[in-house]
Write a protein that holds these residues in place. Structure first.
Motif, PDB file in Angstrom:
ATOM      1  N   ALA A   7      36.135  44.047  55.269  1.00 42.18           N
ATOM      2  CA  ALA A   7      36.214  44.294  54.391  1.00 42.18           C
ATOM      3  C   ALA A   7      36.971  45.688  54.039  1.00 42.18           C
ATOM      4  CB  ALA A   7      34.418  44.961  53.922  1.00 42.18           C
ATOM      5  N   LEU A   8      36.507  46.854  54.983  1.00 41.66           N
ATOM      6  CA  LEU A   8      38.044  48.161  54.969  1.00 41.66           C
ATOM      7  C   LEU A   8      39.558  47.300  55.460  1.00 41.66           C
ATOM      8  CD1 LEU A   8      35.869  50.572  57.672  1.00 41.66           C
ATOM      9  CD2 LEU A   8      36.317  50.625  55.013  1.00 41.66           C
ATOM     10  N   ALA A   9      39.683  46.125  55.843  1.00 44.71           N
ATOM     11  CA  ALA A   9      41.097  46.276  55.763  1.00 44.71           C
ATOM     12  C   ALA A   9      41.064  45.488  54.451  1.00 44.71           C
ATOM     13  CB  ALA A   9      41.579  44.836  56.496  1.00 44.71           C
ATOM     14  N   ARG A  10      40.659  44.571  54.078  1.00 47.31           N
ATOM     15  CA  ARG A  10      41.454  44.004  52.452  1.00 47.31           C
ATOM     16  C   ARG A  10      40.778  45.651  51.663  1.00 47.31           C
ATOM     17  NH1 ARG A  10      37.559  42.210  48.726  1.00 47.31           N
ATOM     18  NH2 ARG A  10      39.310  41.024  47.987  1.00 47.31           N
ATOM     19  N   LEU A  11      40.303  46.653  51.508  1.00 47.75           N
ATOM     20  CA  LEU A  11      40.747  47.396  50.531  1.00 47.75           C
ATOM     21  C   LEU A  11      41.472  48.313  51.014  1.00 47.75           C
ATOM     22  CD1 LEU A  11      36.824  49.019  50.262  1.00 47.75           C
ATOM     23  CD2 LEU A  11      38.191  47.702  48.913  1.00 47.75           C
ATOM     24  N   GLY A  15      46.364  49.141  48.015  1.00 52.82           N
ATOM     25  CA  GLY A  15      47.430  49.687  47.967  1.00 52.82           C
ATOM     26  C   GLY A  15      47.065  50.725  48.078  1.00 52.82           C
ATOM     27  N   ASP A  16      48.420  51.624  47.726  1.00 57.50           N
ATOM     28  CA  ASP A  16      47.711  53.479  47.802  1.00 57.50           C
ATOM     29  C   ASP A  16      46.705  54.141  47.318  1.00 57.50           C
ATOM     30  OD1 ASP A  16      49.692  51.921  50.432  1.00 57.50           O
ATOM     31  OD2 ASP A  16      51.639  53.221  48.732  1.00 57.50           O
ATOM     32  N   ASP A  17      46.976  53.734  46.721  1.00 61.43           N
ATOM     33  CA  ASP A  17      45.874  53.992  45.779  1.00 61.43           C
ATOM     34  C   ASP A  17      44.137  53.538  45.371  1.00 61.43           C
ATOM     35  OD1 ASP A  17      46.200  51.810  44.660  1.00 61.43           O
ATOM     36  OD2 ASP A  17      46.059  52.157  42.221  1.00 61.43           O
ATOM     37  N   VAL A  18      43.893  53.086  46.609  1.00 62.32           N
ATOM     38  CA  VAL A  18      42.368  52.667  47.150  1.00 62.32           C
ATOM     39  C   VAL A  18      42.402  53.219  48.080  1.00 62.32           C
ATOM     40  CG1 VAL A  18      41.160  51.216  47.348  1.00 62.32           C
ATOM     41  CG2 VAL A  18      42.851  50.329  45.660  1.00 62.32           C
ATOM     42  N   ALA A  47      44.135  36.511  49.286  1.00 58.21           N
ATOM     43  CA  ALA A  47      44.117  34.997  47.932  1.00 58.21           C
ATOM     44  C   ALA A  47      42.851  34.827  48.181  1.00 58.21           C
ATOM     45  CB  ALA A  47      45.233  34.358  47.589  1.00 58.21           C
ATOM     46  N   GLU A  48      42.903  34.086  49.324  1.00 55.37           N
ATOM     47  CA  GLU A  48      41.574  33.730  50.601  1.00 55.37           C
ATOM     48  C   GLU A  48      40.252  34.548  49.497  1.00 55.37           C
ATOM     49  OE1 GLU A  48      38.988  30.880  53.069  1.00 55.37           O
ATOM     50  OE2 GLU A  48      41.596  32.296  53.819  1.00 55.37           O
ATOM     51  N   HIS A  49      40.206  35.232  50.360  1.00 55.46           N
ATOM     52  CA  HIS A  49      39.072  36.554  49.979  1.00 55.46           C
ATOM     53  C   HIS A  49      39.036  36.943  48.527  1.00 55.46           C
ATOM     54  CE1 HIS A  49      40.025  37.923  54.852  1.00 55.46           C
ATOM     55  NE2 HIS A  49      39.262  36.965  54.521  1.00 55.46           N
ATOM     56  N   ASP A  50      39.405  36.848  47.558  1.00 56.94           N
ATOM     57  CA  ASP A  50      39.876  37.610  46.012  1.00 56.94           C
ATOM     58  C   ASP A  50      39.462  36.308  45.989  1.00 56.94           C
ATOM     59  OD1 ASP A  50      40.940  39.863  46.640  1.00 56.94           O
ATOM     60  OD2 ASP A  50      42.989  39.897  46.481  1.00 56.94           O
ATOM     61  N   SER A  51      39.635  34.951  45.926  1.00 56.43           N
ATOM     62  CA  SER A  51      38.698  34.115  45.066  1.00 56.43           C
ATOM     63  C   SER A  51      37.086  34.045  45.142  1.00 56.43           C
ATOM     64  CB  SER A  51      39.091  32.598  46.093  1.00 56.43           C
ATOM     65  OG  SER A  51      39.113  32.108  47.201  1.00 56.43           O
ATOM     66  N   ILE A  52      36.907  33.889  46.627  1.00 52.81           N
ATOM     67  CA  ILE A  52      35.405  34.426  47.190  1.00 52.81           C
ATOM     68  C   ILE A  52      34.960  35.190  46.351  1.00 52.81           C
ATOM     69  CG2 ILE A  52      34.162  34.861  48.757  1.00 52.81           C
ATOM     70  CD1 ILE A  52      35.517  32.852  51.295  1.00 52.81           C
ATOM     71  N   ALA A  53      35.676  36.348  46.480  1.00 47.95           N
ATOM     72  CA  ALA A  53      34.836  38.013  46.103  1.00 47.95           C
ATOM     73  C   ALA A  53      34.823  37.632  44.348  1.00 47.95           C
ATOM     74  CB  ALA A  53      35.874  39.059  46.772  1.00 47.95           C
ATOM     75  N   LEU A  54      35.694  36.824  43.942  1.00 44.97           N
ATOM     76  CA  LEU A  54      35.851  37.266  42.673  1.00 44.97           C
ATOM     77  C   LEU A  54      34.203  35.311  42.114  1.00 44.97           C
ATOM     78  CD1 LEU A  54      39.295  37.745  41.544  1.00 44.97           C
ATOM     79  CD2 LEU A  54      37.059  39.216  41.268  1.00 44.97           C
ATOM     80  N   ALA A  55      34.034  34.292  42.717  1.00 44.66           N
ATOM     81  CA  ALA A  55      33.573  33.618  42.182  1.00 44.66           C
ATOM     82  C   ALA A  55      31.814  34.363  42.369  1.00 44.66           C
ATOM     83  CB  ALA A  55      33.463  32.570  43.708  1.00 44.66           C
ATOM     84  N   ASP A  56      31.414  33.516  41.145  1.00 45.62           N
ATOM     85  CA  ASP A  56      29.660  33.737  40.833  1.00 45.62           C
ATOM     86  C   ASP A  56      28.925  33.774  41.879  1.00 45.62           C
ATOM     87  OD1 ASP A  56      30.458  33.927  38.020  1.00 45.62           O
ATOM     88  OD2 ASP A  56      30.161  31.768  37.621  1.00 45.62           O
ATOM     89  N   VAL A  57      29.278  33.115  42.917  1.00 51.68           N
ATOM     90  CA  VAL A  57      27.984  33.159  43.780  1.00 51.68           C
ATOM     91  C   VAL A  57      27.998  34.255  44.891  1.00 51.68           C
ATOM     92  CG1 VAL A  57      28.274  30.727  44.228  1.00 51.68           C
ATOM     93  CG2 VAL A  57      29.627  32.212  45.998  1.00 51.68           C
ATOM     94  N   VAL A  58      28.840  35.431  44.304  1.00 51.22           N
ATOM     95  CA  VAL A  58      28.866  36.439  45.263  1.00 51.22           C
ATOM     96  C   VAL A  58      28.186  37.680  44.864  1.00 51.22           C
ATOM     97  CG1 VAL A  58      29.915  38.603  46.328  1.00 51.22           C
ATOM     98  CG2 VAL A  58      30.771  35.983  46.841  1.00 51.22           C
ATOM     99  N   LYS A  59      28.391  37.892  42.721  1.00 48.59           N
ATOM    100  CA  LYS A  59      28.001  38.222  42.134  1.00 48.59           C
ATOM    101  C   LYS A  59      26.240  38.371  41.709  1.00 48.59           C
ATOM    102  CE  LYS A  59      31.938  38.268  39.258  1.00 48.59           C
ATOM    103  NZ  LYS A  59      32.728  37.860  38.446  1.00 48.59           N
ATOM    104  N   GLY A  60      26.439  39.154  41.817  1.00 47.11           N
ATOM    105  CA  GLY A  60      24.258  39.867  41.048  1.00 47.11           C
ATOM    106  C   GLY A  60      23.756  41.614  41.902  1.00 47.11           C
ATOM    107  N   ASP A  61      23.372  41.305  41.270  1.00 50.56           N
ATOM    108  CA  ASP A  61      22.067  42.545  42.239  1.00 50.56           C
ATOM    109  C   ASP A  61      22.549  42.245  43.207  1.00 50.56           C
ATOM    110  OD1 ASP A  61      20.952  42.873  38.636  1.00 50.56           O
ATOM    111  OD2 ASP A  61      19.960  42.163  39.186  1.00 50.56           O
TER     112      ASP A  61
END
Length: 79
Positions: A7-11, A15-18, A47-61
């Motif tokens: 997670a830290l590596a993804r962030l 980019g330099d602004d994150v 791209a693979e991690h983004d597709s998983i993170a943006l999938a509906d299965v990850v979203k929610g409370d």
């Protein structure tokens, strides 16, 4: 590699602004957080991690219904 390191590596690769602000109370976890800076992610992996993170299965409370959160508070409106 631990999930927190990924997670830290993804962030770090976004980019330099994150700037992640990891929190820990243990030296072992602090060292793991620092090691996350050495993780190199290829564009395909991002791209693979983004597709998983943006999938509906990850979203929610974040918390189950049994946990009291700010949503349950009775705070007066600002005025």
């Amino acid at each position: 590699m631990h999930p927190a390191q990924l997670a830290l590596a993804r962030l770090h690769h976004q980019g330099d602004d994150v700037r992640p602000i990891p929190r820990t109370t243990k030296f072992e976890q602090l060292n793991e957080n620092i090691e996350a800076l050495t993780v190199k992610l290829a564009p395909e992996e991002m791209a693979e991690h983004d597709s998983i993170a943006l999938a509906d299965v990850v979203k929610g409370d974040r918390h189950p219904d049994t946990v009291t959160t700010y949503k349950d508070s009775d705070t007066p409106p600002l005025s």
